[in-house]
Design a protein around this motif. Sequence first.
Motif, mmCIF file in Angstrom:
data_model
loop_
_atom_site.group_PDB
_atom_site.id
_atom_site.type_symbol
_atom_site.label_atom_id
_atom_site.label_comp_id
_atom_site.label_asym_id
_atom_site.label_seq_id
_atom_site.Cartn_x
_atom_site.Cartn_y
_atom_site.Cartn_z
ATOM 1 N N ALA A 81 0.836 -1.207 0.000
ATOM 2 C CA ALA A 81 0.000 0.000 0.000
ATOM 3 C C ALA A 81 0.867 1.252 0.000
ATOM 4 N N ALA A 82 1.957 1.224 0.774
ATOM 5 C CA ALA A 82 2.881 2.365 0.801
ATOM 6 C C ALA A 82 3.490 2.595 -0.575
ATOM 7 N N ARG A 83 3.927 1.515 -1.213
ATOM 8 C CA ARG A 83 4.506 1.631 -2.562
ATOM 9 C C ARG A 83 3.483 2.193 -3.545
ATOM 10 N N ASP A 84 2.250 1.721 -3.441
ATOM 11 C CA ASP A 84 1.220 2.120 -4.392
ATOM 12 C C ASP A 84 0.790 3.576 -4.208
ATOM 13 N N THR A 85 1.048 4.153 -3.037
ATOM 14 C CA THR A 85 0.707 5.572 -2.820
ATOM 15 C C THR A 85 1.924 6.475 -2.958
ATOM 16 N N GLY A 86 3.035 5.924 -3.448
ATOM 17 C CA GLY A 86 4.168 6.759 -3.817
ATOM 18 C C GLY A 86 5.376 6.714 -2.918
ATOM 19 N N SER A 87 5.326 5.970 -1.821
ATOM 20 C CA SER A 87 6.501 5.893 -0.950
ATOM 21 C C SER A 87 7.621 5.141 -1.653
ATOM 22 N N THR A 88 8.833 5.640 -1.459
ATOM 23 C CA THR A 88 9.989 4.992 -2.070
ATOM 24 C C THR A 88 10.901 4.344 -1.035
ATOM 25 N N ARG A 89 10.634 4.606 0.247
ATOM 26 C CA ARG A 89 11.369 3.928 1.325
ATOM 27 C C ARG A 89 10.375 3.437 2.354
ATOM 28 N N PHE A 90 10.509 2.181 2.746
ATOM 29 C CA PHE A 90 9.632 1.578 3.745
ATOM 30 C C PHE A 90 10.473 1.263 4.963
ATOM 31 N N CYS A 91 10.157 1.930 6.071
ATOM 32 C CA CYS A 91 10.925 1.769 7.303
ATOM 33 C C CYS A 91 10.093 1.017 8.329
ATOM 34 N N MET A 92 10.670 -0.020 8.893
ATOM 35 C CA MET A 92 9.976 -0.849 9.884
ATOM 36 C C MET A 92 10.633 -0.673 11.247
ATOM 37 N N ASN A 278 14.498 17.585 2.396
ATOM 38 C CA ASN A 278 14.114 16.933 1.142
ATOM 39 C C ASN A 278 13.678 15.488 1.352
ATOM 40 N N SER A 279 13.091 15.249 2.530
ATOM 41 C CA SER A 279 12.556 13.930 2.839
ATOM 42 C C SER A 279 11.501 14.096 3.928
ATOM 43 N N ILE A 280 10.436 13.308 3.833
ATOM 44 C CA ILE A 280 9.395 13.327 4.867
ATOM 45 C C ILE A 280 8.914 11.909 5.128
ATOM 46 N N PHE A 281 8.393 11.691 6.341
ATOM 47 C CA PHE A 281 7.596 10.491 6.580
ATOM 48 C C PHE A 281 6.191 10.797 6.112
ATOM 49 N N TYR A 282 5.619 9.848 5.408
ATOM 50 C CA TYR A 282 4.450 10.087 4.580
ATOM 51 C C TYR A 282 3.432 9.009 4.891
ATOM 52 N N ALA A 293 -1.977 13.637 6.489
ATOM 53 C CA ALA A 293 -2.569 12.698 5.540
ATOM 54 C C ALA A 293 -1.873 12.791 4.187
ATOM 55 N N ILE A 294 -1.940 11.692 3.457
ATOM 56 C CA ILE A 294 -1.246 11.578 2.181
ATOM 57 C C ILE A 294 -1.661 12.682 1.211
ATOM 58 N N GLU A 295 -2.943 12.893 1.042
ATOM 59 C CA GLU A 295 -3.412 13.889 0.075
ATOM 60 C C GLU A 295 -2.980 15.302 0.455
ATOM 61 N N LYS A 296 -2.945 15.588 1.770
ATOM 62 C CA LYS A 296 -2.510 16.910 2.226
ATOM 63 C C LYS A 296 -1.048 17.140 1.845
ATOM 64 N N ASP A 297 -0.225 16.120 2.053
ATOM 65 C CA ASP A 297 1.186 16.238 1.670
ATOM 66 C C ASP A 297 1.342 16.417 0.169
ATOM 67 N N THR A 299 -0.751 17.646 -1.928
ATOM 68 C CA THR A 299 -1.231 18.971 -2.332
ATOM 69 C C THR A 299 -0.179 20.039 -2.061
ATOM 70 N N LEU A 300 0.458 19.971 -0.879
ATOM 71 C CA LEU A 300 1.475 20.963 -0.550
ATOM 72 C C LEU A 300 2.674 20.848 -1.482
ATOM 73 N N LEU A 301 3.133 19.630 -1.749
ATOM 74 C CA LEU A 301 4.268 19.462 -2.660
ATOM 75 C C LEU A 301 3.938 20.023 -4.040
ATOM 76 N N ALA A 302 2.718 19.812 -4.491
ATOM 77 C CA ALA A 302 2.312 20.337 -5.797
ATOM 78 C C ALA A 302 2.303 21.864 -5.795
ATOM 79 N N LYS A 303 1.801 22.466 -4.713
ATOM 80 C CA LYS A 303 1.788 23.926 -4.613
ATOM 81 C C LYS A 303 3.200 24.500 -4.697
ATOM 82 N N LEU A 304 4.161 23.771 -4.115
ATOM 83 C CA LEU A 304 5.537 24.249 -4.072
ATOM 84 C C LEU A 304 6.331 23.856 -5.321
ATOM 85 N N GLY A 305 5.716 23.078 -6.187
ATOM 86 C CA GLY A 305 6.412 22.650 -7.396
ATOM 87 C C GLY A 305 7.526 21.664 -7.130
ATOM 88 N N LEU A 306 7.390 20.866 -6.061
ATOM 89 C CA LEU A 306 8.415 19.892 -5.695
ATOM 90 C C LEU A 306 8.060 18.525 -6.258
#
Length: 331
Positions: A81-92, A278-282, A293-297, A299-306
Amino acid sequence: MLFAELKRLHSLPFFELLKQARAVHEANWPENDVQLCTLLSIKTGGCSEDCSYCAQSARYNSGVEAERLMSKEAIMERAKAARDTGSTRFCMGAAWRGVRGGTQRFEQVLDIVRDVSTLGMEVCVTLGELGADEAKALKEAGVTAYNHNLDTSPEHYPNIVTTHTYDDRLRTIRHAQDAGMSVCCGGILGLGETTDDRLKMLEVISEFNPQPESVPINSLMPMPGTPLEGKEAVDGFDVARMIAVTRIAVPKAKVRLSAGRTRMSDETQALCYFAGANSIFYGDKLLTAANPAIEKDRTLLAKLGLGTLAPNPGMAAPACEEERPLSPCCG
């Protein structure tokens, strides 16, 4: 970077500090992308340690119930689920003092890591103290990075934790590096420390050889029932200053804007991104605390052009600089 230089940087006028940090950031991270990480607590509560900030300690009446290690099937479901929503690192993360080779739970963790590593994400674990043999086994199983924060300065640390020492933490970091894993090592702001404590912690981290691959900057989320439950929120400008100084001190590391983002406005987070984060827990949860929440993050990244960083599961650990001593094992 030595304490005196870190203090000079931290004392600069705010915009001058951000200007210098931004220049370092653009020189080392020209793509201006952000790494999205997901953190899952695979074994929650019942920890024997007495970390004053942690709701998972069995010593505190925090309301967090002790749970057994999650099944591999449940963890794989969350990882996918994390991979499918865009996470590139999974920390356990597991609420243990540490792990020991030859035990059933360590073999279970290795089996989980092997399967998660097939999903195309970077794999990070935080399992407490590590010996040299355990570190090698984790690396061979597919761990990309080992997270082990220093939390605060060597001087302030005994006020926060008494069941293990700063040297124990340094020893684990050295074992992870010797095994060829990248190290993810940062700290927590808001533990009752001084500005000097924050900078002394960063001095230790920046003097590692090799330097950490990522540096999480956490703001305390006071948890009910813990000794630090009444602490005030960390000022957003203080967080941005610490992000900026970290970016200058550890230029090639990912600087992670970590715990405490639920208390930050979009504007404060934007300031931290500009300063060098340049990294966040998501995702929805960060161990036992809420996370934006995922969508809030998104949206903010899109506003900032990141943009977002692509996964790099085959990432090589940072190399040692031969002219400098290795990271200390202790003392």
